[in-house]
Write an enzyme that holds these catalytic residues in place. Structure first.
Site, PDB file in Angstrom:
ATOM      1  N   LYS A 113     -10.967  -4.490  -3.581  1.00  0.00           N
ATOM      2  CA  LYS A 113     -11.667  -3.237  -3.902  1.00  0.00           C
ATOM      3  C   LYS A 113     -10.688  -2.188  -4.406  1.00  0.00           C
ATOM      4  O   LYS A 113     -11.087  -1.206  -5.002  1.00  0.00           O
ATOM      5  CB  LYS A 113     -12.417  -2.715  -2.670  1.00  0.00           C
TER       6      LYS A 113
ATOM      7  N   LYS B 175      -5.464 -11.246  -6.306  1.00  0.00           N
ATOM      8  CA  LYS B 175      -6.661 -11.457  -5.484  1.00  0.00           C
ATOM      9  C   LYS B 175      -7.723 -10.418  -5.848  1.00  0.00           C
ATOM     10  O   LYS B 175      -7.392  -9.288  -6.240  1.00  0.00           O
ATOM     11  CB  LYS B 175      -6.320 -11.390  -3.989  1.00  0.00           C
TER      12      LYS B 175
ATOM     13  N   LYS C 149       0.832  -1.217   0.000  1.00  0.00           N
ATOM     14  CA  LYS C 149       0.000   0.000   0.000  1.00  0.00           C
ATOM     15  C   LYS C 149       0.854   1.251   0.000  1.00  0.00           C
ATOM     16  O   LYS C 149       0.525   2.230  -0.665  1.00  0.00           O
ATOM     17  CB  LYS C 149      -0.934   0.019   1.224  1.00  0.00           C
TER      18      LYS C 149
HETATM   19  P1  TYM Z   1     -10.663  -6.404   4.614  1.00  0.00           P
HETATM   20  O1  TYM Z   1     -11.718  -5.418   4.966  1.00  0.00           O
HETATM   21  O2  TYM Z   1      -9.693  -6.046   3.527  1.00  0.00           O
HETATM   22  O3  TYM Z   1     -11.326  -7.781   4.181  1.00  0.00           O
HETATM   23  C1  TYM Z   1     -12.312  -8.409   4.988  1.00  0.00           C
HETATM   24  C2  TYM Z   1     -12.146  -9.923   4.935  1.00  0.00           C
HETATM   25  O4  TYM Z   1     -12.259 -10.415   3.594  1.00  0.00           O
HETATM   26  C3  TYM Z   1     -11.148 -11.231   3.285  1.00  0.00           C
HETATM   27  N1  TYM Z   1     -10.823 -11.082   1.854  1.00  0.00           N
HETATM   28  C4  TYM Z   1     -10.735 -12.093   0.980  1.00  0.00           C
HETATM   29  N2  TYM Z   1     -10.897 -13.413   1.123  1.00  0.00           N
HETATM   30  C5  TYM Z   1     -10.767 -14.192   0.016  1.00  0.00           C
HETATM   31  N3  TYM Z   1     -10.469 -13.693  -1.212  1.00  0.00           N
HETATM   32  C6  TYM Z   1     -10.297 -12.368  -1.407  1.00  0.00           C
HETATM   33  N4  TYM Z   1     -10.032 -11.889  -2.612  1.00  0.00           N
HETATM   34  C7  TYM Z   1     -10.443 -11.502  -0.275  1.00  0.00           C
HETATM   35  N5  TYM Z   1     -10.337 -10.157  -0.106  1.00  0.00           N
HETATM   36  C8  TYM Z   1     -10.585  -9.919   1.199  1.00  0.00           C
HETATM   37  C9  TYM Z   1     -10.026 -10.711   4.158  1.00  0.00           C
HETATM   38  O5  TYM Z   1      -9.005 -11.664   4.330  1.00  0.00           O
HETATM   39  C10 TYM Z   1     -10.769 -10.400   5.439  1.00  0.00           C
HETATM   40  O6  TYM Z   1     -10.921 -11.566   6.216  1.00  0.00           O
HETATM   41  N6  TYM Z   1      -7.324  -5.931   8.299  1.00  0.00           N
HETATM   42  C11 TYM Z   1      -8.601  -6.512   7.941  1.00  0.00           C
HETATM   43  C12 TYM Z   1      -9.743  -6.076   8.848  1.00  0.00           C
HETATM   44  C13 TYM Z   1      -9.521  -6.314  10.299  1.00  0.00           C
HETATM   45  C14 TYM Z   1      -9.596  -7.557  10.983  1.00  0.00           C
HETATM   46  C15 TYM Z   1      -9.347  -7.254  12.358  1.00  0.00           C
HETATM   47  C16 TYM Z   1      -9.824  -8.871  10.584  1.00  0.00           C
HETATM   48  C17 TYM Z   1      -9.257  -5.363  11.227  1.00  0.00           C
HETATM   49  N7  TYM Z   1      -9.166  -5.907  12.482  1.00  0.00           N
HETATM   50  C18 TYM Z   1      -9.336  -8.259  13.314  1.00  0.00           C
HETATM   51  C19 TYM Z   1      -9.793  -9.861  11.548  1.00  0.00           C
HETATM   52  C20 TYM Z   1      -9.558  -9.554  12.912  1.00  0.00           C
HETATM   53  C21 TYM Z   1      -8.942  -6.094   6.536  1.00  0.00           C
HETATM   54  O7  TYM Z   1      -8.486  -5.102   6.056  1.00  0.00           O
HETATM   55  O8  TYM Z   1      -9.869  -6.875   5.916  1.00  0.00           O
END
Ligand code: TYM
Length: 331
Positions: free
Chosen positions: A198, A195, A112
């Site tokens: 967004k 992957k 990023k």
């Molecule tokens: P975020 O908001 O980017 O994504 C949310 C969840 O979706 C999963 N994900 C995917 N899984 C499969 N294929 C994909 N292409 C794909 N894109 C996204 C992510 O792995 C995630 O599980 N840092 C985290 C948010 C967060 C969090 C936490 C998660 C903050 N605190 C504590 C777990 C526990 C994030 O940015 O996810």
């Protein structure tokens, strides 16, 4: 009951198919057997620039999509991160036991910050995984169901929990990541080696839960495949077709082999048409329910506020123990 914690950023108007398959479907399945906390992590979202009015709206939209997809706010604690001040309070404490180099090795930060350039990259983005560790450790979570891209952040969380426990005494449960084999990484329909995300350069390969059916159908019909013409799972050799088969399989609960057999001798167009129908069957009730929930924002806010009370109780108890263990005075 063992505890699970997970969250998503409210950084888009709609969740995408990767979020839905990699995380949300697992959450829904797990909420009966676990004491479950599902958070809308709005303070993570502001580590990159956000429009304030949009952020507020997207926070409610994300919560509504959790419920619409099957999270039951009566059984699971579904709350907004900024409603529970202990998250940023614990994050500060954990920042002081995180190595600068350790944080700098997080690949998502490296990716990023390259994208934004060093002046547009905030210190908040750098310390983002530490806030994530705080989210998880406050609830003494045993299991964290996430997609593959979060694996390194959970490793850091485990390291920080272990380090804190050995320096200041047993305080935190050391959590395990739960990353579903085969579905933890859903790929972009246009560049199936990347992957689904967004923040992809183009939205052509991104399937959104809340998009109208015709938009999604067009994207699926234009998905990149290959010249070989055979409907067969081969992740290395046929990434595009394999991704379509994976999505088909998860959304229908059918084995990939059975889908291969059904489409044997038929063209990619047929597979795509079938998949577009499956996706629409899955998402159309979620869309309808999301709109319904958003039409009564007062009721949604009431649900979120009740959950925040429960979350605050648990989180504050952990934070008190942390302060005591470290010698930070509290009133
Ligand atoms: P975020 O908001 O980017 O994504 C949310 C969840 O979706 C999963 N994900 C995917 N899984 C499969 N294929 C994909 N292409 C794909 N894109 C996204 C992510 O792995 C995630 O599980 N840092 C985290 C948010 C967060 C969090 C936490 C998660 C903050 N605190 C504590 C777990 C526990 C994030 O940015 O996810």
């Amino acid at each position: 009951k063992p505890v699970i914690f997970s969250g998503m950023q409210p950084s888009s108007d709609s969740l995408h198919l990767g979020n839905y398959i990699g995380a949300l479907t697992q959450w829904v399945q797990m909420q009966d057997s676990f004491d479950a906390y599902f958070c809308v992590v709005n303070q993570h979202a502001i580590t990159v620039p956000q429009d304030p009015a949009e952020l507020a709206a997207r926070t409610r939209r994300t919560a509504a999509q959790y419920i619409a997809a099957g999270i039951d706010p009566a059984r699971s604690t579904l709350f907004v991160q900024s409603h529970v001040p202990a998250h940023t309070q614990l994050a500060w404490v954990l920042n002081t036991i995180t190595g600068f180099g350790e944080a700098g090795r997080m690949t998502q930060f490296k990716d990023k910050s390259l994208r934004y350039g060093s002046d547009a990259t905030s210190v908040g983005l750098f310390t983002y995984p530490v806030l994530m560790a705080a989210d998880i450790l406050l609830y003494q979570a045993d299991v964290v169901p996430v997609g593959e891209d979060q694996r390194q952040h959970i490793e850091l969380t485990r390291d920080l929990a272990t380090r804190f426990n050995s320096r200041f005494g047993e305080t935190f449960v050391v959590p395990e990541a739960q990353i579903q084999k085969g579905t933890a990484k859903i790929y972009d329909l246009q560049s199936p080696e990347a992957k689904m995300s967004k923040s992809a350069e183009s939205e052509a390969g991104l399937i959104k839960v809340l998009d109208p059916a015709n938009v999604t159908r067009k994207k699926i019909m234009r998905a990149v495949t290959d010249a070989d013409g055979e409907i067969r799972y081969d992740h290395e050799g046929k990434p595009g077709v394999s991704n379509l088969l994976t999505i088909y399989s998860v959304l229908t609960g059918r084995m990939i082999e059975s889908i291969e057999r059904e489409f044997e001798g038929r063209g990619y167009g047929d597979l795509k048409k079938g998949l577009a129908e499956v996706v629409e069957e899955t998402f159309s009730p979620i869309r309808a329910r999301t709109e319904e929930l958003l039409s009564d924002p007062a009721e949604l806010d009431r649900l979120l506020s009740g959950a925040a009370d429960r979350a605050n109780e648990v989180a504050t108890a952990t934070l008190d123990r942390v302060y005591d263990a470290m010698g930070l005075l509290r009133r």
